[in-house]
Design a protein around this motif. Structure first.
Motif, PDB file in Angstrom:
ATOM      1  N   LEU A 117      49.858  42.783  47.378  1.00 15.26           N
ATOM      2  CA  LEU A 117      49.335  41.705  46.542  1.00 15.26           C
ATOM      3  C   LEU A 117      50.462  40.814  46.024  1.00 15.26           C
ATOM      4  N   SER A 118      51.588  41.438  45.690  1.00 17.18           N
ATOM      5  CA  SER A 118      52.729  40.664  45.208  1.00 17.18           C
ATOM      6  C   SER A 118      53.272  39.743  46.299  1.00 17.18           C
ATOM      7  N   PHE A 119      53.416  40.276  47.512  1.00 23.91           N
ATOM      8  CA  PHE A 119      53.907  39.456  48.622  1.00 23.91           C
ATOM      9  C   PHE A 119      52.922  38.333  48.941  1.00 23.91           C
ATOM     10  N   LYS A 120      51.640  38.660  48.902  1.00 18.54           N
ATOM     11  CA  LYS A 120      50.615  37.652  49.183  1.00 18.54           C
ATOM     12  C   LYS A 120      50.689  36.519  48.160  1.00 18.54           C
ATOM     13  N   ALA A 121      50.861  36.878  46.885  1.00 14.30           N
ATOM     14  CA  ALA A 121      50.969  35.868  45.829  1.00 14.30           C
ATOM     15  C   ALA A 121      52.222  35.015  46.018  1.00 14.30           C
ATOM     16  N   LEU A 122      53.325  35.663  46.379  1.00 16.34           N
ATOM     17  CA  LEU A 122      54.581  34.937  46.581  1.00 16.34           C
ATOM     18  C   LEU A 122      54.464  33.959  47.744  1.00 16.34           C
ATOM     19  N   TYR A 123      53.880  34.399  48.848  1.00  5.79           N
ATOM     20  CA  TYR A 123      53.717  33.523  50.010  1.00  5.79           C
ATOM     21  C   TYR A 123      52.777  32.357  49.687  1.00  5.79           C
ATOM     22  N   LEU A 124      51.725  32.663  48.937  1.00  8.80           N
ATOM     23  CA  LEU A 124      50.773  31.618  48.565  1.00  8.80           C
ATOM     24  C   LEU A 124      51.452  30.543  47.720  1.00  8.80           C
ATOM     25  N   GLN A 135      54.318  38.462  30.565  1.00  9.84           N
ATOM     26  CA  GLN A 135      53.932  39.506  29.621  1.00  9.84           C
ATOM     27  C   GLN A 135      52.753  40.300  30.172  1.00  9.84           C
ATOM     28  N   ILE A 136      52.867  41.620  30.109  1.00 11.47           N
ATOM     29  CA  ILE A 136      51.776  42.496  30.543  1.00 11.47           C
ATOM     30  C   ILE A 136      50.911  42.793  29.326  1.00 11.47           C
ATOM     31  N   ASN A 137      49.750  42.173  29.273  1.00 10.39           N
ATOM     32  CA  ASN A 137      48.875  42.258  28.111  1.00 10.39           C
ATOM     33  C   ASN A 137      48.003  43.511  28.183  1.00 10.39           C
ATOM     34  N   SER A 138      48.111  44.354  27.169  1.00 16.34           N
ATOM     35  CA  SER A 138      47.357  45.611  27.163  1.00 16.34           C
ATOM     36  C   SER A 138      45.863  45.397  26.945  1.00 16.34           C
ATOM     37  N   HIS A 139      45.470  44.212  26.494  1.00 23.51           N
ATOM     38  CA  HIS A 139      44.037  43.915  26.352  1.00 23.51           C
ATOM     39  C   HIS A 139      43.421  43.543  27.701  1.00 23.51           C
ATOM     40  N   ILE A 140      44.226  42.936  28.560  1.00 22.42           N
ATOM     41  CA  ILE A 140      43.733  42.571  29.887  1.00 22.42           C
ATOM     42  C   ILE A 140      43.794  43.758  30.834  1.00 22.42           C
ATOM     43  N   PHE A 141      44.928  44.452  30.839  1.00 20.83           N
ATOM     44  CA  PHE A 141      45.083  45.624  31.709  1.00 20.83           C
ATOM     45  C   PHE A 141      44.606  46.859  30.949  1.00 20.83           C
ATOM     46  N   ASN A 142      43.302  46.929  30.781  1.00 16.96           N
ATOM     47  CA  ASN A 142      42.713  47.959  29.938  1.00 16.96           C
ATOM     48  C   ASN A 142      41.355  48.360  30.505  1.00 16.96           C
ATOM     49  N   PHE A 143      41.230  49.628  30.893  1.00 16.49           N
ATOM     50  CA  PHE A 143      39.984  50.113  31.487  1.00 16.49           C
ATOM     51  C   PHE A 143      38.890  50.352  30.445  1.00 16.49           C
ATOM     52  N   PHE A 144      39.242  50.299  29.170  1.00 22.53           N
ATOM     53  CA  PHE A 144      38.219  50.401  28.136  1.00 22.53           C
ATOM     54  C   PHE A 144      37.400  49.111  28.059  1.00 22.53           C
ATOM     55  N   TYR A 145      38.033  47.985  28.407  1.00 15.59           N
ATOM     56  CA  TYR A 145      37.390  46.680  28.275  1.00 15.59           C
ATOM     57  C   TYR A 145      36.943  46.083  29.596  1.00 15.59           C
ATOM     58  N   ASN A 146      37.610  46.446  30.682  1.00 14.19           N
ATOM     59  CA  ASN A 146      37.379  45.768  31.958  1.00 14.19           C
ATOM     60  C   ASN A 146      37.053  46.757  33.075  1.00 14.19           C
ATOM     61  N   SER A 147      36.274  46.286  34.028  1.00 18.55           N
ATOM     62  CA  SER A 147      35.960  47.103  35.195  1.00 18.55           C
ATOM     63  C   SER A 147      37.161  47.130  36.134  1.00 18.55           C
ATOM     64  N   GLU A 148      37.132  48.057  37.085  1.00 19.09           N
ATOM     65  CA  GLU A 148      38.242  48.168  38.027  1.00 19.09           C
ATOM     66  C   GLU A 148      38.354  46.911  38.893  1.00 19.09           C
ATOM     67  N   GLU A 149      37.221  46.322  39.221  1.00 13.51           N
ATOM     68  CA  GLU A 149      37.239  45.090  40.017  1.00 13.51           C
ATOM     69  C   GLU A 149      37.941  43.961  39.267  1.00 13.51           C
ATOM     70  N   ILE A 150      37.615  43.830  37.990  1.00 14.62           N
ATOM     71  CA  ILE A 150      38.250  42.792  37.171  1.00 14.62           C
ATOM     72  C   ILE A 150      39.740  43.069  37.019  1.00 14.62           C
ATOM     73  N   ILE A 151      40.093  44.337  36.867  1.00 14.62           N
ATOM     74  CA  ILE A 151      41.506  44.708  36.721  1.00 14.62           C
ATOM     75  C   ILE A 151      42.315  44.251  37.931  1.00 14.62           C
ATOM     76  N   TRP A 152      41.785  44.482  39.134  1.00 12.81           N
ATOM     77  CA  TRP A 152      42.520  44.090  40.340  1.00 12.81           C
ATOM     78  C   TRP A 152      42.657  42.571  40.435  1.00 12.81           C
ATOM     79  N   LYS A 153      41.668  41.850  39.948  1.00 13.27           N
ATOM     80  CA  LYS A 153      41.779  40.388  39.915  1.00 13.27           C
ATOM     81  C   LYS A 153      42.885  39.961  38.952  1.00 13.27           C
ATOM     82  N   HIS A 154      42.968  40.650  37.805  1.00  6.22           N
ATOM     83  CA  HIS A 154      44.033  40.360  36.845  1.00  6.22           C
ATOM     84  C   HIS A 154      45.406  40.665  37.447  1.00  6.22           C
TER      85      HIS A 154
END
Length: 250
Positions: free
Chosen positions: A230-237, A143-162
């Motif tokens: 990032l997707s490929f890196k996650a899959l390989y990991l 599920q893609i959560n709009s509270h997590i993927f939200n620039f109103f609440y999170n910085s760009e750095e945090i978004i990329w971690k999510h």
């Protein structure tokens, strides 16, 4: 004490807590054993299902479970004789009924249409493995959560971690299913299909959610290849961490 109910990070924090307890109390049940040929450990949040063909192994699991202070023994069920725990050949787990003698799985009669539950679809999968894997690859299951993927609440750095964490969750689910259901020679084909299909769909869903949840003046600069990387890196990991899948990656 504790977290506010419905807090957006509660599922992640809960998973960290229970993962630690799994390693602490159930470490011997997470690995192969000479005592039992069959050993399946499943936990969804705080609900457990343990399948084994050894009575001794089952008793040891119950002993480990007793380390929890808040075990609800009224809801705990076993399919062998026990003095204190309810005995039944049919076990209901997260909306599905498991017939322990025949290993048949069916939807529990007390689950209403539309109620969210977790289905372990081994029966249908084994009937048509190719179709099951094709369908599973075609959807991320995340599920893609709009509270997590939200620039109103999170910085760009945090978004990329999510974003990377989301790719890891999707890849982990896929590798687990593939390790359980697929033969070695089938894995590479499904592995490549995952990279082509899920990467695109999941990336597009994340980007669409982020664009909808940002200030009008904020410019979200991204490259689709960065998402794919990032997707490929996650899959390989995840493949490296899944023993049966580790041979798929260099």
């Amino acid at each position: 004490e504790g977290l506010v109910q419905g807090y957006k990070y509660s599922p992640a924090l809960s998973e960290l807590y229970y993962s630690y307890l799994d390693d602490l109390y159930f470490s011997q049940h997470l690995t192969k054993s000479e005592k039992s040929e069959v050993r399946l450990f499943i936990r969804v949040v705080d609900d457990y299902l343990y399948i084994t063909n050894s009575i001794e192994d089952a008793q040891l699991f119950l002993e480990a479970l007793s380390n929890y202070r808040n075990v609800n023994y009224e809801k705990t069920v076993v399919n062998f004789e026990h003095e204190k725990i309810k005995v039944c050949d049919e076990i209901t787990f997260l909306g599905y009924k498991y017939e322990t003698k025949t290993l048949q799985v069916s939807r529990a009669s007390n689950v209403y249409t539309g109620q969210m539950c977790y289905k372990i679809a081994f029966s249908s999968a084994l009937e048509n493995l190719t179709k099951f894997m094709e369908n599973r690859i075609g959807q991320s299951g995340i599920q893609i959560n709009s509270h997590i993927f939200n620039f109103f609440y999170n910085s760009e750095e945090i978004i990329w971690k999510h974003i990377f964490t989301t790719f890891c969750l999707s890849a982990n689910k896929f590798c687990t299913i593939m390790a359980v259901l697929c033969e070695q020679e089938e894995m590479r084909r499904y592995f490549n299909l995952y990279k082509k299909r899920v990467t695109v769909k999941l990336s597009n869903s994340i980007i669409e959610t982020l664009i909808k949840n940002k200030p009008a003046e904020f410019m979200f600069m991204y490259c689709i290849n960065h998402f794919r990387y990032l997707s490929f890196k996650a899959l390989y990991l995840c493949a490296r961490k899944t023993p049966k899948c580790s041979g798929l990656v260099p």
